[in-house]
Each structure stands twice: as C-alpha cells, then as structure tokens.
Scaffold this motif. Structure first.
Motif, PDB file in Angstrom:
ATOM      1  N   PHE A 161      30.379  39.105  48.818  1.00 27.50           N
ATOM      2  CA  PHE A 161      30.770  40.161  47.892  1.00 27.50           C
ATOM      3  C   PHE A 161      30.700  39.580  46.488  1.00 27.50           C
ATOM      4  O   PHE A 161      31.349  38.571  46.215  1.00 27.50           O
ATOM      5  N   ASN A 162      29.946  40.200  45.623  1.00 30.39           N
ATOM      6  CA  ASN A 162      29.816  39.683  44.271  1.00 30.39           C
ATOM      7  C   ASN A 162      30.718  40.477  43.347  1.00 30.39           C
ATOM      8  O   ASN A 162      30.736  41.702  43.383  1.00 30.39           O
ATOM      9  N   LEU A 163      31.461  39.746  42.534  1.00 30.52           N
ATOM     10  CA  LEU A 163      32.450  40.401  41.673  1.00 30.52           C
ATOM     11  C   LEU A 163      31.987  40.373  40.226  1.00 30.52           C
ATOM     12  O   LEU A 163      31.527  39.345  39.727  1.00 30.52           O
ATOM     13  N   PHE A 164      32.107  41.525  39.595  1.00 26.56           N
ATOM     14  CA  PHE A 164      31.783  41.616  38.171  1.00 26.56           C
ATOM     15  C   PHE A 164      33.030  42.065  37.431  1.00 26.56           C
ATOM     16  O   PHE A 164      33.716  42.995  37.854  1.00 26.56           O
ATOM     17  N   GLN A 165      33.318  41.416  36.313  1.00 29.50           N
ATOM     18  CA  GLN A 165      34.522  41.728  35.562  1.00 29.50           C
ATOM     19  C   GLN A 165      34.292  42.968  34.694  1.00 29.50           C
ATOM     20  O   GLN A 165      33.270  43.080  34.023  1.00 29.50           O
ATOM     21  N   LEU A 166      35.249  43.872  34.736  1.00 30.00           N
ATOM     22  CA  LEU A 166      35.115  45.078  33.922  1.00 30.00           C
ATOM     23  C   LEU A 166      35.667  44.876  32.515  1.00 30.00           C
ATOM     24  O   LEU A 166      35.006  45.120  31.526  1.00 30.00           O
ATOM     25  N   LYS A 167      36.954  44.417  32.461  1.00 29.29           N
ATOM     26  CA  LYS A 167      37.593  44.213  31.153  1.00 29.29           C
ATOM     27  C   LYS A 167      37.660  42.732  30.842  1.00 29.29           C
ATOM     28  O   LYS A 167      37.769  41.916  31.749  1.00 29.29           O
ATOM     29  N   GLU A 168      37.582  42.385  29.588  1.00 23.78           N
ATOM     30  CA  GLU A 168      37.705  40.983  29.196  1.00 23.78           C
ATOM     31  C   GLU A 168      39.098  40.475  29.554  1.00 23.78           C
ATOM     32  O   GLU A 168      40.076  41.236  29.501  1.00 23.78           O
ATOM     33  N   THR A 169      39.200  39.180  29.873  1.00 22.71           N
ATOM     34  CA  THR A 169      40.494  38.608  30.246  1.00 22.71           C
ATOM     35  C   THR A 169      41.499  38.740  29.105  1.00 22.71           C
ATOM     36  O   THR A 169      42.673  39.081  29.336  1.00 22.71           O
ATOM     37  N   ALA A 170      41.033  38.503  27.885  1.00 18.90           N
ATOM     38  CA  ALA A 170      41.929  38.575  26.731  1.00 18.90           C
ATOM     39  C   ALA A 170      42.543  39.975  26.614  1.00 18.90           C
ATOM     40  O   ALA A 170      43.722  40.139  26.315  1.00 18.90           O
ATOM     41  N   GLU A 171      41.728  40.957  26.910  1.00 16.26           N
ATOM     42  CA  GLU A 171      42.168  42.348  26.817  1.00 16.26           C
ATOM     43  C   GLU A 171      43.299  42.639  27.806  1.00 16.26           C
ATOM     44  O   GLU A 171      44.266  43.326  27.472  1.00 16.26           O
ATOM     45  N   ILE A 172      43.149  42.068  29.031  1.00 17.40           N
ATOM     46  CA  ILE A 172      44.154  42.305  30.063  1.00 17.40           C
ATOM     47  C   ILE A 172      45.485  41.680  29.651  1.00 17.40           C
ATOM     48  O   ILE A 172      46.548  42.296  29.779  1.00 17.40           O
ATOM     49  N   ILE A 173      45.398  40.444  29.129  1.00 17.71           N
ATOM     50  CA  ILE A 173      46.628  39.765  28.716  1.00 17.71           C
ATOM     51  C   ILE A 173      47.302  40.539  27.588  1.00 17.71           C
ATOM     52  O   ILE A 173      48.518  40.742  27.582  1.00 17.71           O
ATOM     53  N   LYS A 174      46.494  41.014  26.673  1.00 18.80           N
ATOM     54  CA  LYS A 174      47.034  41.756  25.521  1.00 18.80           C
ATOM     55  C   LYS A 174      47.725  43.033  25.979  1.00 18.80           C
ATOM     56  O   LYS A 174      48.860  43.329  25.598  1.00 18.80           O
ATOM     57  N   SER A 175      47.044  43.796  26.827  1.00 20.76           N
ATOM     58  CA  SER A 175      47.605  45.087  27.242  1.00 20.76           C
ATOM     59  C   SER A 175      48.638  44.920  28.353  1.00 20.76           C
ATOM     60  O   SER A 175      49.248  45.886  28.785  1.00 20.76           O
ATOM     61  N   ASN A 176      48.757  43.668  28.864  1.00 17.14           N
ATOM     62  CA  ASN A 176      49.778  43.352  29.854  1.00 17.14           C
ATOM     63  C   ASN A 176      49.608  44.148  31.158  1.00 17.14           C
ATOM     64  O   ASN A 176      50.559  44.406  31.864  1.00 17.14           O
ATOM     65  N   SER A 177      48.378  44.548  31.432  1.00 16.75           N
ATOM     66  CA  SER A 177      48.159  45.293  32.673  1.00 16.75           C
ATOM     67  C   SER A 177      47.844  44.315  33.809  1.00 16.75           C
ATOM     68  O   SER A 177      47.627  43.133  33.580  1.00 16.75           O
ATOM     69  N   SER A 178      47.850  44.805  35.019  1.00  9.21           N
ATOM     70  CA  SER A 178      47.627  43.911  36.156  1.00  9.21           C
ATOM     71  C   SER A 178      46.125  43.649  36.321  1.00  9.21           C
ATOM     72  O   SER A 178      45.292  44.322  35.727  1.00  9.21           O
ATOM     73  N   ILE A 179      45.814  42.645  37.151  1.00  7.02           N
ATOM     74  CA  ILE A 179      44.397  42.328  37.352  1.00  7.02           C
ATOM     75  C   ILE A 179      43.746  43.296  38.333  1.00  7.02           C
ATOM     76  O   ILE A 179      42.555  43.267  38.550  1.00  7.02           O
ATOM     77  N   GLU A 180      44.552  44.142  38.934  1.00  5.01           N
ATOM     78  CA  GLU A 180      44.012  45.019  39.946  1.00  5.01           C
ATOM     79  C   GLU A 180      42.951  45.970  39.380  1.00  5.01           C
ATOM     80  O   GLU A 180      43.067  46.434  38.257  1.00  5.01           O
ATOM     81  N   ASN A 181      41.960  46.235  40.201  1.00  9.30           N
ATOM     82  CA  ASN A 181      40.878  47.145  39.841  1.00  9.30           C
ATOM     83  C   ASN A 181      40.188  46.775  38.536  1.00  9.30           C
ATOM     84  O   ASN A 181      39.761  47.630  37.780  1.00  9.30           O
ATOM     85  N   ASN A 182      40.146  45.488  38.300  1.00  6.11           N
ATOM     86  CA  ASN A 182      39.408  45.048  37.119  1.00  6.11           C
ATOM     87  C   ASN A 182      38.016  44.597  37.500  1.00  6.11           C
ATOM     88  O   ASN A 182      37.306  44.033  36.698  1.00  6.11           O
TER      89      ASN A 182
END
Lengths: 318, 240
Positions: free
Chosen positions: A207-228
C-alpha cells in the motif's frame, strides 16, 4: 549513465492532483485498481515463468522472468535436516537506464524486497525445507529462484512475490534414491520429477501512502493525523518516487497474515492496519486463484494424453 | 532457424528477444549516452557490454569472457568515430540455456564450453538486430553461426542453433566447436570478424566449417532482411 529518474515540480504537482482526484497517470480510474496481471508459463520447462503487468492499452508495464534451479549441496551445520532456499533479484541496465550495472553493497531497493520475499516464504514455512533433505548433514537440495527484471514500471514487490510462488508451485526437482548412502539423481526420463512442498501461498501487497496535508500544517491546526493520506495500490515508477510512505502486508488465502512491514515514512492511524488487511484479502484471493488456474491449464496441456493412460474407473455421480 | 522479436523493451533504444531451438536471450541496447568520466574516450565512443547469466549472480568469469568477445566484434562493426565521448551500452540477459537443468552437464567438461558458446552465439545475433533497432551507425552487418564436428561423423557439420531435442544435444560427443562471426557486405558474407574454435581439429575441418558458416550466414541474413523489411513497413513515414 545511470542517471536517477528526476521528476519536475510541475509533473510532481500534476501526479499529486491526479491522485487526489482518484486518477492515475496510466489511465486507471481508481487508486485501488491494479494493472492486469498476466502469467505465462514456458512450456516444456519446470519453474520457468514470465509474469507481467499490462497497462490498459495492452502495452507491458513491468515484466519479470522467474526461474527456479536446484542443486545438491551440503547443509548448514546448525540445520542438518533442512534444505536451503535463496532468492536472487537484481535490477540491472536491462530494466532501465536509471539502474546501475555492477553495483556494490546491499542497501538498494531490490535487495530489500528480495529479503522481504525470502523471509515471507521461509519464516512462514511456505516452502517445506525438510522435504529437501537427501542425507542428513551431508546432502540437501538447494533451491534458488532468480528474478530477472526485463521491463520495469513499478509494482516489483507484488510481481516478484507472485512470480516466486508460481514458479515454486510449478517447479519439479529430479527424484533421488538413496541406497547405502549412495545417492542417485534420476533424470526426468527415468522418473517423474517431484513437486516442492509448498504448504501455503503467501502473496505480498504494497500500500503506497501519499501525504495530503503538510506536516507543519497539521501541527499548526492541531488536528489528528487521521485521514491525512491517500492510499494507492500498484504504483507506477513515477508515482513510486513521489510516495511518502509504504505499508507492506503479506497474506495467504487462509486469511492469515504472514508478514507486516511499515518501514517509517508517513505515520498512519493504528486502526488502518485492520482496514488494509481487509482490503488486501479479496485481492490476494483473486491473485491466488489466477495463479492456480494458470498452473492448472499448463498441467492439462502437458498431460494431454493422461486420461488415455489412466487406469482409474469411471465415477458416476449419484 | 531462430525466431526474434524486436523493439520489445520500452526503456531502451533498441532491443531484441531472440530464441533459437535451444536457447533464448534478450538484448537491450542504448546509445549514444552520456558516459561516466572513466568511460569517456576523446575521439570515439566507448562500448559497454554486460551479459547476465540465466541463473545465479553475474556476470561471472564465464560471462566476462563472453562480454569481451562480443565487445571486440562490436568495436569493429560500430562506427565509433561518429559518437565521440559517448557510450553505447549493450545489456544482455540469458533467459534459457540448454544446460540449465540439474545434472544436464553430465560431468562432461565439454558441455560447459558448449553451453557458453550457445549463449554467445545467440547474443551475437540478437545484438545485431538490437543495434539496427537502436539506429546505431554500423560499418557492416554480421551474423554468427555455431557449428560442431562430432567424434562419430567428422564429415558432417552440425548447426547447434537448430538442434531442438535437448537430449540429442547433450548426448553428442563433440570433437570440436566453432563459433564464426562473418561480416556481410553487399549481401554477401565476406570477412571473418571472430573465429572461436574449441577442441581438436585440422585445417581441412576449418575450411569445411567456414564453407558451412558462409551458407548459414547467407540463409540467416535473408531472414533478418525480411524481418527488417517488415519492421520498416510499419515504421513512421513508410507506414501505409
């Protein structure tokens, strides 16, 4: 020479945008759709198989040649009752100009995948090594599978694992008789070959995984890694270079997990693991039946006059 | 007779999968390429030949010897002055060899020589078709033939590419083996580009071998010509 494949930023963005809208570079309409698998068994040979992924337009994307050879060797001192098994896979200039000839070291992709398939087959006891023993501590069979890459556009792990298992299922080693510690190896004319003891058929899926949102963005918005992440099966070479992580699972059709591998990269939610296993199962089942069917068809062609020679009585149903 | 498919590898400029009655090789040729510093020759192109064995890690010494022989002929045939400071890369993978099976060598040392010569013969013919497919400038054409003289009947020559029955091939008691690569100019076999003979033979034998090689070369070249005729008719501007 041997220049690495480079993808321009524009192409990178294009491929990402395609993936985000569930489209693929080669015309597939879904991220989970695999290319057409085709298994060709060379007639008159045992364990000599060409396996290919075909694109939608019928052209060959990836083509491997798997070949099983056997020889009589001395067993390892710690395991005198077991035969040995090796997989040799190597990318060379034939697969594409971006691959180096004469490379040294064992840290490249194909070594990693080769070891992965080898451990998948050996540690899960898919190949019965004790059956390969001729005289304990002195003579055992060494089975080796050579995987030659003839054409390459991604999907190596799946194809190599299918190819290895198909060729092992199809291969026959010469029969041997042991009398007073004297070993006679019979040619195929004298005695029919012996099939290898394949106990179950594990097949690896990546299974190949592609990141949707940048990591920095996730940390900033404090959202979970789920469905990223976007999850894609059977990536082409270009998609493969862009992926942010991979998840490898090997299953057999008895619904057993044989191997799991998540070598770093994009983190995924723990529950995804079960989801991936469920997603993989029908695919593995389909591939396994395709493999067995190809072998059965080949068997029927080889054994054309089998029914004439059979002494079995007719069976009547009911 | 050999059977060949050309232009099968997408990643190479030219390629050919050639199968004879008892062997099968695939050759991919790319060039002219930008070479590494050590391959860079100021006035001509470098030629790199890699032959991979059908089983096991390679190239081993067996394949390196084959590579050298193939490279010498290619050096003579390719117009290397046309591509200075470039590289022409020849990749060959042996897919089937008649002595692959366990125990087929029968402990006969001559079989080992036979096996590598059969592979080399297919590599030669396959690389010629690949070179043409890759549109690399050639001074002339060449065809390789592999002929054998047996102990039993020294007057009869055997063309090893045509022996389809593996048991017969393995049972032969060879006196000598000859790999002859002939240059073809104006549709006729002319110069010898490579003559590699193994075993026990005299000058009469050699003359016989060369005669037979000429005949075989003419016949094979006719096939290759018709193959290219078909290829050209399907190529871009000639396509109907």
């Amino acid at each position: 020479m041997a220049k690495d494949l480079e993808i321009s930023n524009i192409e990178k963005k294009f491929i990402f945008d395609l993936l985000a809208s569930s489209q693929r570079l080669d015309g597939r309409k879904s991220l989970l759709e695999q290319r057409n698998l085709n298994i060709v068994i060379t007639p008159n040979k045992f364990g000599d198989i060409y396996i290919e992924y075909k694109r939608l337009d019928g052209s060959i994307a990836t083509r491997l040649h798997c070949k099983v050879t056997s020889e009589v060797v001395k067993p390892k001192a710690q395991r005198p009752f077991e035969g040995t098994f090796f997989i040799n896979c190597e990318f060379n200039g034939l697969a594409g100009l971006n691959f180096e000839n004469y490379k040294v070291g064992s840290n490249s992709d194909e070594f990693y995948y080769g070891r992965l398939i080898e451990s998948m087959i050996l540690r899960s006891n898919a190949l019965d090594l004790e059956q390969l023993c001729i005289i304990a501590g002195l003579k055992v069979w060494n089975i080796r599978v050579d995987v030659h890459v003839l054409e390459f556009d991604g999907g190596f792990l799946e194809l190599a694992s299918i190819g290895c298992m198909t060729s092992l299922l199809h291969y026959r080693r010469p029969d041997v008789t042991v009398r007073n510690e004297k070993v006679t190896v019979h040619s195929f004319d004298e005695k029919e070959g012996v099939k290898l003891g394949v106990l179950h058929i594990p097949i690896a899926l990546q299974f190949n995984l592609f990141q949707l949102k940048e990591t920095a963005e996730i940390i900033k918005s404090n959202s979970s890694i789920e469905n990223n992440e976007l999850v894609a099966l059977d990536c082409t070479l270009k998609e493969d270079l862009l992926k942010d992580g991979e998840f490898i699972i090997a299953l057999n059709k008895n619904r057993e997990i044989v191997q799991l591998n998540k070598p770093g990269g994009l983190p995924i939610a723990a529950l995804k693991l079960i989801q991936f296993a469920h997603m993989a199962l029908p695919i593995i089942e389909e591939i396994t039946s395709k493999m067995l069917k190809a072998i059965e068809i080949d068997e029927r062609q080889r054994n054309k006059y089998g029914h004439l020679l059979s002494a079995e009585n007719d069976r009547y149903a009911g | 007779m050999s059977y060949s498919k050309y232009s099968i590898l997408e990643n190479h400029d030219g390629s050919c999968e050639l199968s004879t009655q008892n062997s099968k090789v695939i050759v991919g040729i790319s060039g002219p390429l930008e070479p590494k510093q050590r391959h860079r020759l100021p006035l001509q192109s470098a030629i790199e030949v890699i032959i991979k064995p059908s089983s096991g890690l390679g190239p081993t010494t067996r394949e390196v010897l084959m590579q050298d022989k193939l490279a010498t002929v290619l050096q003579a045939v390719i117009v290397t002055e046309l591509y200075p400071r470039k590289l022409i890369q020849v990749n060959a993978q042996i897919l089937e060899s008649p002595f692959d099976e366990f125990g087929s060598m029968n402990g006969n040392t001559f079989n080992e020589i036979t096996s590598s010569m059969i592979d080399l013969n297919s590599c030669f013919n396959s690389s010629f078709i690949s070179l043409c497919d890759a549109s690399i400038a050639l001074k002339s054409s060449f065809v390789s033939s592999l002929l054998a003289i047996t102990e039993e009947n020294s007057s009869k020559l055997i063309n090893l590419a045509n022996v389809s029955d593996l048991d017969t091939l393995r049972s032969y008691n060879f006196k000598s083996l000859h790999l002859v690569v002939l240059e073809i100019e104006e549709n006729k076999p002319t110069n010898i580009l490579l003559l590699d003979s193994k075993g026990d033979f005299n000058d009469d034998d050699l003359v016989k071998v060369l005669d037979a090689a000429q005949q075989n070369t003419s016949a094979e070249f006719k096939n290759i010509r018709s193959l290219f005729k078909e290829k050209l008719s399907q190529d871009f501007i000639w396509k109907k």
